[in-house]
Design a protein around this motif. Structure first.
Motif, mmCIF file in Angstrom:
data_model
loop_
_atom_site.group_PDB
_atom_site.id
_atom_site.type_symbol
_atom_site.label_atom_id
_atom_site.label_comp_id
_atom_site.label_asym_id
_atom_site.label_seq_id
_atom_site.Cartn_x
_atom_site.Cartn_y
_atom_site.Cartn_z
ATOM 1 N N THR A 31 -15.374 22.805 33.449
ATOM 2 C CA THR A 31 -15.555 23.488 34.726
ATOM 3 C C THR A 31 -16.013 22.541 35.824
ATOM 4 N N SER A 32 -16.877 21.602 35.505
ATOM 5 C CA SER A 32 -17.406 20.695 36.536
ATOM 6 C C SER A 32 -16.375 19.686 37.016
ATOM 7 N N VAL A 33 -15.311 19.479 36.268
ATOM 8 C CA VAL A 33 -14.281 18.517 36.650
ATOM 9 C C VAL A 33 -13.327 19.100 37.688
ATOM 10 N N VAL A 34 -13.095 20.392 37.612
ATOM 11 C CA VAL A 34 -12.108 21.040 38.471
ATOM 12 C C VAL A 34 -12.819 21.731 39.635
ATOM 13 N N PRO A 35 -12.426 21.420 40.873
ATOM 14 C CA PRO A 35 -13.043 22.087 42.020
ATOM 15 C C PRO A 35 -12.611 23.553 42.104
ATOM 16 N N ASP A 36 -13.354 24.330 42.891
ATOM 17 C CA ASP A 36 -13.039 25.756 43.033
ATOM 18 C C ASP A 36 -11.631 25.981 43.573
ATOM 19 N N HIS A 37 -11.193 25.140 44.477
ATOM 20 C CA HIS A 37 -9.859 25.307 45.067
ATOM 21 C C HIS A 37 -8.764 24.722 44.180
ATOM 22 N N GLY A 38 -9.122 24.144 43.042
ATOM 23 C CA GLY A 38 -8.132 23.545 42.156
ATOM 24 C C GLY A 38 -7.785 24.373 40.943
ATOM 25 N N HIS A 39 -8.392 25.548 40.797
ATOM 26 C CA HIS A 39 -8.116 26.380 39.622
ATOM 27 C C HIS A 39 -6.665 26.827 39.559
ATOM 28 N N LEU A 94 -0.221 19.412 31.260
ATOM 29 C CA LEU A 94 -1.592 19.856 31.493
ATOM 30 C C LEU A 94 -2.430 18.750 32.135
ATOM 31 N N ILE A 95 -2.208 17.511 31.741
ATOM 32 C CA ILE A 95 -2.923 16.395 32.361
ATOM 33 C C ILE A 95 -2.517 16.243 33.820
ATOM 34 N N VAL A 96 -1.225 16.381 34.099
ATOM 35 C CA VAL A 96 -0.764 16.312 35.495
ATOM 36 C C VAL A 96 -1.382 17.436 36.310
ATOM 37 N N SER A 97 -1.542 18.619 35.718
ATOM 38 C CA SER A 97 -2.152 19.723 36.467
ATOM 39 C C SER A 97 -3.627 19.451 36.751
ATOM 40 N N VAL A 98 -4.328 18.802 35.830
ATOM 41 C CA VAL A 98 -5.723 18.446 36.082
ATOM 42 C C VAL A 98 -5.810 17.428 37.213
ATOM 43 N N ILE A 99 -4.904 16.472 37.208
ATOM 44 C CA ILE A 99 -4.883 15.474 38.290
ATOM 45 C C ILE A 99 -4.554 16.135 39.621
ATOM 46 N N ALA A 100 -3.586 17.048 39.618
ATOM 47 C CA ALA A 100 -3.229 17.747 40.859
ATOM 48 C C ALA A 100 -4.354 18.652 41.340
ATOM 49 N N SER A 101 -5.154 19.153 40.424
ATOM 50 C CA SER A 101 -6.256 20.028 40.837
ATOM 51 C C SER A 101 -7.329 19.273 41.605
ATOM 52 N N GLN A 102 -7.368 17.976 41.464
ATOM 53 C CA GLN A 102 -8.379 17.185 42.162
ATOM 54 C C GLN A 102 -8.186 17.193 43.676
ATOM 55 N N VAL A 103 -7.009 17.558 44.130
ATOM 56 C CA VAL A 103 -6.754 17.694 45.562
ATOM 57 C C VAL A 103 -7.600 18.828 46.129
ATOM 58 N N GLY A 104 -8.029 19.747 45.268
ATOM 59 C CA GLY A 104 -8.841 20.885 45.685
ATOM 60 C C GLY A 104 -10.201 20.504 46.236
ATOM 61 N N TRP A 105 -10.638 19.270 46.009
ATOM 62 C CA TRP A 105 -11.892 18.823 46.604
ATOM 63 C C TRP A 105 -11.747 18.675 48.112
ATOM 64 N N LEU A 106 -10.516 18.399 48.581
ATOM 65 C CA LEU A 106 -10.288 18.124 50.001
ATOM 66 C C LEU A 106 -9.503 19.199 50.733
ATOM 67 N N LEU A 107 -8.611 19.884 50.040
ATOM 68 C CA LEU A 107 -7.686 20.809 50.686
ATOM 69 C C LEU A 107 -7.963 22.251 50.265
ATOM 70 N N PRO A 108 -7.497 23.216 51.072
ATOM 71 C CA PRO A 108 -7.670 24.626 50.688
ATOM 72 C C PRO A 108 -6.816 24.992 49.472
ATOM 73 N N GLY A 110 -4.426 27.247 48.870
ATOM 74 C CA GLY A 110 -2.978 27.403 49.023
ATOM 75 C C GLY A 110 -2.249 26.076 49.036
ATOM 76 N N VAL A 111 -2.797 25.097 49.722
ATOM 77 C CA VAL A 111 -2.172 23.769 49.776
ATOM 78 C C VAL A 111 -2.285 23.082 48.415
ATOM 79 N N THR A 112 -3.408 23.279 47.744
ATOM 80 C CA THR A 112 -3.572 22.700 46.407
ATOM 81 C C THR A 112 -2.550 23.275 45.435
ATOM 82 N N THR A 113 -2.288 24.562 45.534
ATOM 83 C CA THR A 113 -1.276 25.184 44.686
ATOM 84 C C THR A 113 0.102 24.604 44.979
ATOM 85 N N LEU A 114 0.413 24.418 46.247
ATOM 86 C CA LEU A 114 1.697 23.837 46.629
ATOM 87 C C LEU A 114 1.840 22.407 46.104
#
Length: 157
Positions: A31-39, A94-108, A110-114
């Motif tokens: 849980t601590s690795v993934v930001p709230d906007h990266g779920h 799944l690893i690529v999705s964890v890496i992509a979720s890290q964008v959630g620290w900076l972006l909202p 919806g953009v993180t999902t895109l």
């Protein structure tokens, strides 16, 4: 009948992947690795990994029991190798999705999902260019469809 089974397992695999990734982000040290906007990026990864595994696994199993004179059934060793390669590909998604979720620290969200959809959608492109035939991992679908749809005149050439 086979198409219904494959579509059902693909859908159930996608739901299972979503449940797995959603549960992983809620009740684990992950849980601590993934930001709230990266779920949602992890949910997209769960859909991709579960859907691909659910789509391909029944085709490998069908390939083990079906065969013809021109196209023999897939042996157990070859099927196991294909299943292991499939599981490695699912973990890769799944690893690529964890890496992509890290964008959630900076972006909202919806953009993180895109970003996650594009990252997961295009991340397998380099894998498609690997000469899997040289590694003994020929595709089940391409080989079987190609050999069944040839006429006798095309096979003689």
């Amino acid at each position: 009948m086979g198409a219904v089974v494959v579509l059902a397992t693909m859908t159930l695999g996608a739901f299972a992947g979503v449940a797995f990734m959603d549960g992983l982000t809620d009740t684990s040290p992950f849980t601590s690795v993934v930001p709230d906007h990266g779920h949602t990026a992890l949910v997209v990864g769960g859909i991709g990994a579960g859907g691909v595994i659910g789509l391909t696994l029944p085709m490998i199993l069908f390939g083990m029991v079906r065969g013809s004179d021109q196209d023999p059934p897939v042996g157990p060793g070859s099927a196991l190798l294909k299943v292991l390669a499939l599981l490695v590909f699912g973990v890769y998604l799944l690893i690529v999705s964890v890496i992509a979720s890290q964008v959630g620290w900076l972006l909202p969200q919806g953009v993180t999902t895109l970003v996650a959809v594009f990252a997961l959608g295009f991340s397998w492109m380099p894998l498609a260019m690997v000469p899997w035939e040289k590694l003994g991992l020929r595709g089940v679908v391409g080989d079987r469809l190609g050999s069944r749809h040839r006429s006798d005149s095309q096979q003689a050439d």
